[in-house]
Design a protein around this motif. Structure first.
Motif, PDB file in Angstrom:
ATOM      1  N   GLY A  36     -33.649  26.475  -4.791  1.00  9.55           N
ATOM      2  CA  GLY A  36     -32.884  26.448  -4.745  1.00  9.55           C
ATOM      3  C   GLY A  36     -32.403  27.489  -5.441  1.00  9.55           C
ATOM      4  N   ARG A  90     -30.412  26.388 -10.905  1.00 14.71           N
ATOM      5  CA  ARG A  90     -30.514  27.001  -9.990  1.00 14.71           C
ATOM      6  C   ARG A  90     -28.861  25.639  -9.083  1.00 14.71           C
ATOM      7  NH1 ARG A  90     -34.570  29.326  -8.204  1.00 14.71           N
ATOM      8  NH2 ARG A  90     -35.777  30.467  -9.540  1.00 14.71           N
ATOM      9  N   SER A 142     -28.517  23.714  -5.520  1.00 16.33           N
ATOM     10  CA  SER A 142     -28.929  23.686  -4.335  1.00 16.33           C
ATOM     11  C   SER A 142     -28.184  22.514  -3.945  1.00 16.33           C
ATOM     12  CB  SER A 142     -30.390  22.613  -4.663  1.00 16.33           C
ATOM     13  OG  SER A 142     -29.887  21.350  -5.234  1.00 16.33           O
TER      14      SER A 142
END
Length: 558
Positions: free
Chosen positions: A226, A303, A305
């Protein structure tokens, strides 16, 4: 490890946790028994210490350990879990059986926790957060780290409405997820590869990159996929703690309290081993507090995603969490006094279904972030505030003096600190409350997330001409104290219109159909006229959106 027999409720295959789980959970029973026995008799045990009694105590302790392991093993044998397209279930109990169930529609997030002992053994705990109040979660403890990641992905797919969970391991002959070729894996293993003489340099470069990727995956517990949002270096984390006056004040007060307690005990009882042992927990509290603050942000990486924001943190005990933007009910931005120079900000979020007050928990989405990391985090999680530049607006609200900000504040002169530090501002997309003298805090409640409003009145409030306004969300409450009565009533009217309309009349196409009157079945019934069947025309079922209500701040509600 698969248990015999399917889930009696859903027919899905049941699984047992890792076989060495009793070793991880059994020590808790032993520590609890030792703590209870020694806390009440520590002085007598110290004064009557002999080698014989020590050996007898060790023998008893060994028996307790064995009993604890046996009981944990029995509990492990009778505990199974199952994941299917309808949700997650855990069966437990030897004599009286119980079943915990997390239905698909109520799964909020999935986190992976790795306590120190479990981490050393390569195990992890999977926690499924369920919408509800209090401690509404379901734990699967413990499974291997690879299995925990498979369960996390499978449960998230189930929560998203996937037809089948991903809980089975990939075939041995399948290509790895990182795309590493067989030649590169052979090079890492030290074996020969075809064409190695012609492309030795390229193979060496691929092997080095693969090694670096694997090392990063191990260091960050697999949080490598991600878009990178934030990564907190250790240096910044330590500097932020040194610059946090609240943290330093807590350490100083704790140290002073420990020293005073030790001196008083020595003055009244005199020096003895029993006194020092009794005061040991108090002395350990300070290092534990310091280590807890360091552990809460150590190795933090986030991260983004398609499943939302995924975060990893922790030094001794690590955990990874998933947060979907649509579940967030409130943001809190905190900037201590000495953080204003480098422009650092801490961000926490109140998430529906997650009741986690731990600083090392899922609600801390940015322990200490730069201006760019703040922009990236809020840009992925926060709803628009409705201004020309939302980030510039938040920066101004954090840096400007509270008395210079336009908004609602208490008119009572007696509350001179609140008049200079607290102000409530109604933006087109959110209600913002600024507070704090040394450490400034900004509480942001999206207007579409408001579910309940309460006005509190009393004899003193009527005398002073003020009201308290409670703004309630899913598991969250923001209190606006001592507002002028006219301002509180006007703000209540605006926010009440938001609570009635903003969430109710949006995303109408995703509303579930009534289970007792499916549109397709009713329309195809023999001898029925589709035009005469209630609910056959979705447009006829939808109520007309209410006309916008005028707002005291000069705009119209959505």
């Amino acid at each position: 490890m698969t248990a015999p027999g399917p889930d009696p409720e859903s027919g899905a295959p049941r699984h047992r946790t890792h076989p060495i789980t009793p070793l991880v959970t059994g020590w808790k029973v032993v520590v609890g028994i030792i703590a209870v026995l020694t806390a009440q008799n520590i002085a007598q045990l110290a004064n009557e210490f002999t080698i014989r009694r020590a050996l007898i105590g060790l023998g008893i302790l060994l028996v307790v350990v064995l009993v604890a392991i046996v009981l944990s093993a029995l509990s492990w044998w009778f505990t199974t879990y199952a994941v299917d397209e309808d949700g997650v279930s855990v069966h437990s109990g030897m004599i009286s059986r119980s079943r915990e169930y997390a239905p698909r529609a109520r799964i909020e997030s999935v986190s992976i926790e790795r306590p120190l002992l479990a981490r050393l053994l390569g195990l992890a705990k999977v926690r499924v957060e369920v919408a509800g109040g209090g401690e509404s979660y379901l734990d699967i403890e413990y499974v291997s780290s690879a299995r925990a990641e498979e369960l996390r992905l499978g449960i998230l797919e189930v929560a998203a409405g996937a037809s089948a969970p991903r809980t089975s391991a990939a075939p041995a002959e399948a290509a790895p997820a990182d795309g590493t070729s067989a030649e590169a894996r052979a090079a890492l293993a030290g074996g020969p590869t075809e064409g190695s003489s012609a492309a030795g340099g390229q193979d060496a470069g691929d092997a080095a990159r693969d090694h670096g990727g694997r090392l990063e995956e191990v260091l960050y517990d697999g949080v490598t996929d991600g878009e990178l949002i934030a990564r907190i270096p250790t240096e910044r984390l330590v500097r932020s703690l040194v610059r946090d006056l609240g943290f330093l004040t807590g350490i100083v007060m704790s140290v002073v309290g420990v020293v005073v307690a030790v001196l008083l005990a020595l003055w009244q009882e005199g020096f003895s081993i029993a006194i020092l042992v009794a005061l040991a927990p108090t002395a350990i509290a300070v290092p534990k507090y310091v280590f807890g603050r360091i552990d809460s942000g150590w190795g933090f990486v986030s991260r983004f995603s398609e499943r939302g924001l995924r975060m990893r943190r922790g030094l001794a005990n690590t955990r990874t969490d998933n947060i979907a933007a649509g579940r967030i009910q409130r943001f809190d931005l905190r900037r201590p006094f000495l953080w204003r120079g480098p422009g650092w900000t801490a961000v926490s979020a109140t998430v529906a279904g997650i009741d986690d007050d731990d600083e090392n928990g899922a609600t801390s989405v940015l322990p200490v972030g730069t201006h760019e990391e703040l922009r990236q985090t809020l840009g992925r999680l926060s709803a628009p505030l409705g201004t020309d530049d939302d980030l510039a607006t938040l920066e101004h609200l954090l840096t400007a003096r509270a008395r210079d900000l336009p908004g609602l504040r208490t008119p009572v002169r007696w509350y001179w600190i609140a008049r200079r530090t607290e102000v409530s501002i109604l933006l087109p997309g959110a209600l913002v409350h600024r507070s704090g003298l040394v450490s400034r805090t900004l509480s942001i409640v999206p207007r579409e997330r408001i579910q309940e409003l309460r006005l509190e009145d009393g004899p003193l409030a009527r005398r002073l001409g003020v009201l308290d306004l409670h703004v309630e969300g899913a598991g969250d409450s923001l209190l606006l104290e001592n507002l002028r009565r006219e301002d509180a009533l006007a703000l209540h009217a605006v926010l009440a219109a938001d609570a009635r309309t903003l969430r109710r009349y949006r995303d109408r196409e995703s509303w579930p159909r009534p289970a007792l009157a499916p549109v397709g079945a009713a329309a195809q019934a023999p001898g029925s006229d589709p035009a005469s069947v209630p609910g056959s025309d979705p447009e006829q079922e939808r109520p007309a959106a209410p006309a916008p209500d005028p707002c005291p701040d000069g705009r119209e509600t959505r």
